[in-house]
Scaffold this motif. Structure first.
Motif, mmCIF file in Angstrom:
data_model
loop_
_atom_site.group_PDB
_atom_site.id
_atom_site.type_symbol
_atom_site.label_atom_id
_atom_site.label_comp_id
_atom_site.label_asym_id
_atom_site.label_seq_id
_atom_site.Cartn_x
_atom_site.Cartn_y
_atom_site.Cartn_z
ATOM 1 N N ILE A 1 0.810 -1.222 0.000
ATOM 2 C CA ILE A 1 0.000 0.000 0.000
ATOM 3 C C ILE A 1 0.842 1.270 0.000
ATOM 4 N N SER A 2 2.156 1.138 0.113
ATOM 5 C CA SER A 2 2.997 2.340 0.101
ATOM 6 C C SER A 2 3.007 2.944 -1.297
ATOM 7 N N LYS A 3 3.018 4.253 -1.342
ATOM 8 C CA LYS A 3 3.029 4.982 -2.608
ATOM 9 C C LYS A 3 4.360 4.758 -3.303
ATOM 10 N N THR B 1 9.435 7.421 -1.152
ATOM 11 C CA THR B 1 9.097 6.110 -0.604
ATOM 12 C C THR B 1 9.938 5.022 -1.254
ATOM 13 N N SER B 2 10.191 5.155 -2.547
ATOM 14 C CA SER B 2 11.040 4.182 -3.251
ATOM 15 C C SER B 2 12.457 4.181 -2.697
ATOM 16 N N LEU B 3 12.944 5.367 -2.297
ATOM 17 C CA LEU B 3 14.280 5.441 -1.694
ATOM 18 C C LEU B 3 14.335 4.608 -0.423
ATOM 19 N N ASN B 4 13.285 4.694 0.397
ATOM 20 C CA ASN B 4 13.221 3.886 1.610
ATOM 21 C C ASN B 4 13.193 2.396 1.270
ATOM 22 N N THR B 5 12.354 2.018 0.333
ATOM 23 C CA THR B 5 12.238 0.603 -0.042
ATOM 24 C C THR B 5 13.573 0.063 -0.540
ATOM 25 N N ALA B 6 14.305 0.888 -1.260
ATOM 26 C CA ALA B 6 15.577 0.440 -1.832
ATOM 27 C C ALA B 6 16.657 0.242 -0.781
ATOM 28 N N PHE B 7 16.677 1.110 0.241
ATOM 29 C CA PHE B 7 17.821 1.110 1.153
ATOM 30 C C PHE B 7 17.495 0.745 2.597
ATOM 31 N N THR B 8 16.239 0.489 2.906
ATOM 32 C CA THR B 8 15.923 0.141 4.286
ATOM 33 C C THR B 8 16.573 -1.177 4.676
ATOM 34 N N SER B 9 17.063 -1.226 5.889
ATOM 35 C CA SER B 9 17.682 -2.464 6.369
ATOM 36 C C SER B 9 17.067 -2.942 7.681
ATOM 37 N N SER C 1 15.816 16.352 10.693
ATOM 38 C CA SER C 1 14.659 16.479 9.817
ATOM 39 C C SER C 1 14.015 15.119 9.630
ATOM 40 N N LEU C 2 12.694 15.130 9.462
ATOM 41 C CA LEU C 2 11.933 13.881 9.358
ATOM 42 C C LEU C 2 10.942 13.962 8.206
ATOM 43 N N ILE C 3 10.988 12.946 7.346
ATOM 44 C CA ILE C 3 9.934 12.736 6.355
ATOM 45 C C ILE C 3 9.250 11.434 6.739
ATOM 46 N N ASP C 4 8.023 11.543 7.190
ATOM 47 C CA ASP C 4 7.286 10.382 7.695
ATOM 48 C C ASP C 4 6.182 10.013 6.706
ATOM 49 N N ASN C 5 6.283 8.818 6.141
ATOM 50 C CA ASN C 5 5.303 8.328 5.171
ATOM 51 C C ASN C 5 4.527 7.179 5.801
ATOM 52 N N THR C 6 3.250 7.394 6.102
ATOM 53 C CA THR C 6 2.440 6.383 6.770
ATOM 54 C C THR C 6 1.233 6.042 5.909
ATOM 55 N N PHE C 7 1.046 4.741 5.678
ATOM 56 C CA PHE C 7 -0.046 4.250 4.842
ATOM 57 C C PHE C 7 -0.878 3.269 5.655
ATOM 58 N N ILE C 8 -2.192 3.509 5.730
ATOM 59 C CA ILE C 8 -3.088 2.686 6.541
ATOM 60 C C ILE C 8 -4.170 2.089 5.655
ATOM 61 N N SER C 9 -4.339 0.780 5.735
ATOM 62 C CA SER C 9 -5.406 0.086 5.022
ATOM 63 C C SER C 9 -6.411 -0.434 6.049
ATOM 64 N N GLN C 10 -7.680 -0.008 5.928
ATOM 65 C CA GLN C 10 -8.703 -0.390 6.899
ATOM 66 C C GLN C 10 -9.797 -1.235 6.249
ATOM 67 N N GLN C 11 -10.217 -2.256 7.003
ATOM 68 C CA GLN C 11 -11.323 -3.107 6.563
ATOM 69 C C GLN C 11 -12.580 -2.811 7.398
ATOM 70 N N ARG C 12 -13.661 -3.471 7.099
ATOM 71 C CA ARG C 12 -14.983 -3.194 7.653
ATOM 72 C C ARG C 12 -14.983 -3.131 9.187
ATOM 73 N N ASN C 13 -15.637 -2.093 9.729
ATOM 74 C CA ASN C 13 -15.809 -1.913 11.172
ATOM 75 C C ASN C 13 -14.500 -1.694 11.935
ATOM 76 N N SER C 14 -13.429 -1.376 11.236
ATOM 77 C CA SER C 14 -12.163 -1.112 11.933
ATOM 78 C C SER C 14 -12.119 0.336 12.397
ATOM 79 N N ASP C 15 -11.259 0.588 13.385
ATOM 80 C CA ASP C 15 -11.169 1.911 14.007
ATOM 81 C C ASP C 15 -9.688 2.259 14.172
ATOM 82 N N LEU D 1 0.444 11.254 5.017
ATOM 83 C CA LEU D 1 -0.488 10.281 5.583
ATOM 84 C C LEU D 1 -1.528 9.891 4.540
ATOM 85 N N SER D 2 -1.649 8.591 4.282
ATOM 86 C CA SER D 2 -2.671 8.077 3.361
ATOM 87 C C SER D 2 -3.467 6.988 4.063
ATOM 88 N N ILE D 3 -4.789 7.170 4.103
ATOM 89 C CA ILE D 3 -5.677 6.183 4.724
ATOM 90 C C ILE D 3 -6.622 5.645 3.658
#
Length: 283
Positions: free
Chosen positions: A109-111, A116-124, A213-227, A244-246
């Motif tokens: 679900i990450s953009k 975001t691609s930089l994080n995916t490439a180099f995260t350890s 400095s902080l760049i915070d990328n947060t992606f949330i996927s919600q299903q039925r009746n979740s809070d 932030l993407s929900i």
């Protein structure tokens, strides 16, 4: 490896975001990217509990996942595999018993933009939290990333994968904290999956030093009746950008976003929020 390779190519194509992009028109990374960052710090300082105590919410019992200069610090952490998995991402990526969760959820679900691609490439490293069905986690989970670099500017790419199964509840407290006077840039990515009837309370404490400095990328996927509830405290740091993407994927979903921003002098905070209302009857 395939995911990383694709991400590197995408970052080469997209690059860092600029003010020419509509959703970055209020935030420039020009000054932030002016430093000669190292992606991997050459020296890690050993920390003791007394060094980090003031950054913990220590008047309540909690699980703790502590990282120092991008590396997991086991003697300061309190993790568990007792009926749930509260541990580190590197273990989940390398052990076959986690394959199903990784295949179904990691990088789904990450953009796929440059940052975001930089994080995916180099995260350890990062946190891996999986709460199975019908579990109410007995105490909060604190995830804290410390940077101690003495003689260098460092860029970190932490990654969090959080999967909360049906009818489960959890509280997560997240923080990035510099302990030195050197320039630090954190490019963090979190993917959070809230299954049916799950309840997730998420707290972000952004109260870093003026050289961080902080760049915070947060992606949330919600299903039925979740809070899902997010509390963001943006109180410090030179530059803070929250992306932030929900995704509301079904009906009767609650998404609550609360926060406070208190800044001074030349500090800059930018909250960019997008809620995807894919189904009706959601708040």
């Amino acid at each position: 490896h395939g995911i990383r390779t694709k991400a590197i190519k995408n970052f080469e194509k997209e690059g860092f975001p600029t003010k020419k992009l509509e959703n970055w028109k209020y935030t420039s990374l020009k000054k932030t990217l002016n430093y000669d960052y190292k992606l991997f710090p050459s020296d890690t300082k050993a920390l003791e509990f007394k060094d980090i105590k003031k950054y913990l919410i220590d008047d309540v019992e909690s699980y703790k996942i502590i990282f120092v200069d991008g590396k997991y610090c086991s003697h300061l952490s309190e993790t568990t595999h007792d009926g749930m998995d509260i541990c580190i991402l590197s273990s989940a990526l390398t052990q076959s018993k986690y394959n199903l969760i990784i295949e179904n959820y990691f990088d789904k679900i990450s953009k796929k933009d440059g940052i975001t691609s930089l994080n995916t490439a180099f995260t350890s490293e990062g946190s891996y939290i999986h709460i199975p069905k019908n579990v109410q986690v007995d105490k909060p989970i604190q995830v804290i990333y410390f940077s101690t670099g003495k003689n260098e500017s460092v860029m970190y790419q932490p990654r969090n994968l959080i999967v909360i199964d049906e009818n489960s509840q959890v509280e997560i407290i997240e923080r990035h904290q510099s302990l030195s006077e050197n320039n630090v840039l954190v490019n963090s990515v979190s993917e959070i999956y809230c299954d049916k009837k799950s309840v997730v309370k998420h707290y972000k404490i952004q109260n870093d030093k003026f050289n961080a400095s902080l760049i915070d990328n947060t992606f949330i996927s919600q299903q039925r009746n979740s809070d899902y509830t997010l509390h963001t405290f943006s109180l410090g740091g030179e530059l803070t950008r929250n992306n932030l993407s929900i995704f509301q994927n079904d009906e009767r979903i609650e998404s609550t976003i609360k926060g406070i921003t208190i800044i001074e002098e030349n500090q800059h905070v930018d909250h960019n929020t997008l809620i995807h209302h894919r189904k009706p009857n959601c708040n």
